[in-house]
Scaffold this motif. Sequence first.
Motif, PDB file in Angstrom:
ATOM      1  N   ILE A 126       0.628  -1.044  -0.029  1.00  0.00           N
ATOM      2  CA  ILE A 126      -0.010  -0.041   0.126  1.00  0.00           C
ATOM      3  C   ILE A 126       0.841   1.217  -0.152  1.00  0.00           C
ATOM      4  N   LYS A 127       2.031   1.155   0.707  1.00  0.00           N
ATOM      5  CA  LYS A 127       2.955   2.324   0.890  1.00  0.00           C
ATOM      6  C   LYS A 127       3.547   2.551  -0.421  1.00  0.00           C
ATOM      7  N   GLU A 128       3.662   1.549  -1.311  1.00  0.00           N
ATOM      8  CA  GLU A 128       4.242   1.416  -2.590  1.00  0.00           C
ATOM      9  C   GLU A 128       3.180   1.855  -3.662  1.00  0.00           C
ATOM     10  N   LYS A 129       2.024   2.102  -3.217  1.00  0.00           N
ATOM     11  CA  LYS A 129       0.976   2.461  -4.194  1.00  0.00           C
ATOM     12  C   LYS A 129       0.516   1.209  -5.092  1.00  0.00           C
ATOM     13  N   LYS A 130       0.740  -0.009  -4.521  1.00  0.00           N
ATOM     14  CA  LYS A 130       0.305  -1.244  -5.632  1.00  0.00           C
ATOM     15  C   LYS A 130      -1.061  -1.319  -5.328  1.00  0.00           C
ATOM     16  N   GLU A 131      -1.561  -1.736  -6.470  1.00  0.00           N
ATOM     17  CA  GLU A 131      -2.926  -2.339  -6.413  1.00  0.00           C
ATOM     18  C   GLU A 131      -3.271  -3.706  -5.747  1.00  0.00           C
ATOM     19  N   LEU A 132      -3.705  -3.959  -4.696  1.00  0.00           N
ATOM     20  CA  LEU A 132      -3.895  -4.854  -3.986  1.00  0.00           C
ATOM     21  C   LEU A 132      -5.158  -5.546  -3.530  1.00  0.00           C
ATOM     22  N   SER A 133      -6.255  -5.183  -4.437  1.00  0.00           N
ATOM     23  CA  SER A 133      -7.750  -5.365  -4.248  1.00  0.00           C
ATOM     24  C   SER A 133      -7.900  -6.752  -3.968  1.00  0.00           C
ATOM     25  N   PHE A 134      -7.218  -7.752  -4.401  1.00  0.00           N
ATOM     26  CA  PHE A 134      -7.367  -9.245  -4.375  1.00  0.00           C
ATOM     27  C   PHE A 134      -6.979  -9.953  -2.971  1.00  0.00           C
ATOM     28  N   PHE A 135      -6.002  -8.985  -2.497  1.00  0.00           N
ATOM     29  CA  PHE A 135      -5.383  -9.559  -1.085  1.00  0.00           C
ATOM     30  C   PHE A 135      -6.288  -9.228   0.057  1.00  0.00           C
ATOM     31  N   LEU A 136      -7.295  -8.606   0.074  1.00  0.00           N
ATOM     32  CA  LEU A 136      -7.931  -7.845   0.967  1.00  0.00           C
ATOM     33  C   LEU A 136      -9.572  -8.021   0.640  1.00  0.00           C
ATOM     34  N   PRO A 137     -10.238  -8.370   1.842  1.00  0.00           N
ATOM     35  CA  PRO A 137     -11.779  -8.351   1.613  1.00  0.00           C
ATOM     36  C   PRO A 137     -12.143  -7.064   1.115  1.00  0.00           C
ATOM     37  N   PRO A 138     -13.235  -6.930   0.193  1.00  0.00           N
ATOM     38  CA  PRO A 138     -13.499  -5.616  -0.596  1.00  0.00           C
ATOM     39  C   PRO A 138     -13.944  -4.651   0.417  1.00  0.00           C
ATOM     40  N   ARG A 139     -14.767  -4.674   1.549  1.00  0.00           N
ATOM     41  CA  ARG A 139     -15.082  -3.657   2.454  1.00  0.00           C
ATOM     42  C   ARG A 139     -13.720  -3.201   3.216  1.00  0.00           C
ATOM     43  N   VAL A 140     -12.898  -4.215   3.469  1.00  0.00           N
ATOM     44  CA  VAL A 140     -11.520  -3.666   4.128  1.00  0.00           C
ATOM     45  C   VAL A 140     -10.679  -2.856   3.009  1.00  0.00           C
ATOM     46  N   PHE A 141     -10.478  -3.413   1.974  1.00  0.00           N
ATOM     47  CA  PHE A 141      -9.878  -2.569   0.898  1.00  0.00           C
ATOM     48  C   PHE A 141     -10.266  -1.261   0.888  1.00  0.00           C
ATOM     49  N   ASP A 142     -11.817  -0.841   0.754  1.00  0.00           N
ATOM     50  CA  ASP A 142     -12.407   0.278   0.558  1.00  0.00           C
ATOM     51  C   ASP A 142     -12.139   1.213   1.785  1.00  0.00           C
ATOM     52  N   TYR A 143     -12.109   0.501   2.981  1.00  0.00           N
ATOM     53  CA  TYR A 143     -12.006   1.267   4.219  1.00  0.00           C
ATOM     54  C   TYR A 143     -10.558   1.925   4.267  1.00  0.00           C
ATOM     55  N   ILE A 144      -9.556   0.705   3.984  1.00  0.00           N
ATOM     56  CA  ILE A 144      -8.109   1.440   4.108  1.00  0.00           C
ATOM     57  C   ILE A 144      -7.978   2.701   3.027  1.00  0.00           C
ATOM     58  N   ARG A 145      -8.530   2.382   1.915  1.00  0.00           N
ATOM     59  CA  ARG A 145      -8.170   3.607   0.822  1.00  0.00           C
ATOM     60  C   ARG A 145      -9.113   4.587   1.282  1.00  0.00           C
ATOM     61  N   GLN A 146     -10.206   4.505   1.845  1.00  0.00           N
ATOM     62  CA  GLN A 146     -10.985   5.812   2.546  1.00  0.00           C
ATOM     63  C   GLN A 146     -10.100   6.614   3.342  1.00  0.00           C
ATOM     64  N   MET A 147      -9.569   5.855   4.304  1.00  0.00           N
ATOM     65  CA  MET A 147      -8.882   6.182   5.456  1.00  0.00           C
ATOM     66  C   MET A 147      -7.324   6.629   5.397  1.00  0.00           C
ATOM     67  N   HIS A 148      -6.948   6.186   3.966  1.00  0.00           N
ATOM     68  CA  HIS A 148      -5.487   6.557   3.833  1.00  0.00           C
ATOM     69  C   HIS A 148      -4.471   5.884   4.764  1.00  0.00           C
ATOM     70  N   PHE A 149      -5.205   4.600   5.236  1.00  0.00           N
ATOM     71  CA  PHE A 149      -4.273   3.935   6.016  1.00  0.00           C
ATOM     72  C   PHE A 149      -2.921   3.395   5.391  1.00  0.00           C
ATOM     73  N   TYR A 150      -1.713   3.057   6.192  1.00  0.00           N
ATOM     74  CA  TYR A 150      -0.439   2.738   5.804  1.00  0.00           C
ATOM     75  C   TYR A 150       0.087   3.394   4.449  1.00  0.00           C
ATOM     76  N   GLU A 151      -0.276   4.532   4.187  1.00  0.00           N
ATOM     77  CA  GLU A 151       0.348   4.994   2.870  1.00  0.00           C
ATOM     78  C   GLU A 151       1.455   5.905   3.300  1.00  0.00           C
ATOM     79  N   LYS A 152       1.968   5.981   4.277  1.00  0.00           N
ATOM     80  CA  LYS A 152       3.221   6.728   4.657  1.00  0.00           C
ATOM     81  C   LYS A 152       3.969   5.914   5.666  1.00  0.00           C
TER      82      LYS A 152
END
Length: 199
Positions: free
Chosen positions: A173-199
């Motif tokens: 996520i920090k490297e801005k990779k597209e990892l949607s298949f590694f996470l449950p969809p709701r979790v993937f969306d939540y992480i993206r909305q909250m900008h978790f792990y980006e730094k």
Amino acid sequence: MFFSNIGHMKIGLFFGSFNPIHIGHLAIANYIVEYSDIDQLWFIISPQNPFKKKSSLLADYHRLEMVNMAIADYPKFRASDIEFKLPKPSFTIDTLAYLHEKYPQHSFVLIIGSDQLPTFDKWKNFEEIIANYTRYIYPRPGSEKYRLNPVENAQWFDAPLLDISSSFVRQAIKEKKELSFFLPPRVFDYIRQMHFYEK
């Protein structure tokens, strides 16, 4: 919270930081529920250790929220914040004692990866855990050899060997990779909305 008024259940306890929960966790949990005799599996989310500052560990609430999102559609899964309320740092034996006292009608088993076996004798009161709680062991990469040795009060499960880690997911996520298949969809969306792990 966990239907304590119903009759006896055998419950598997899956401990972890779940930072974040990913498909590897869910696949193991799903396999154990389907191929063992447990009635439910509880994800026990480990709290932030107040004596250790670890910036990559999300707040307890967010990790609990992600587990709840991930398992919302699976009736045999539960998320537990039980360790958030216990003294820190949390020790598995203390959590087990608390659960046994709170839910005396249920029996509990520990779900652990084979990579935890070499250091299990370092766990607090490990002899008491081995004597009173069966360990359901799933394979982890690099520790298959431990299956060759007898393990007391344990049962092995040939769950698929999944080499996915939360640290890998966070780094991707920090490297801005597209990892949607590694996470449950709701979790993937939540992480993206909250900008978790980006730094």
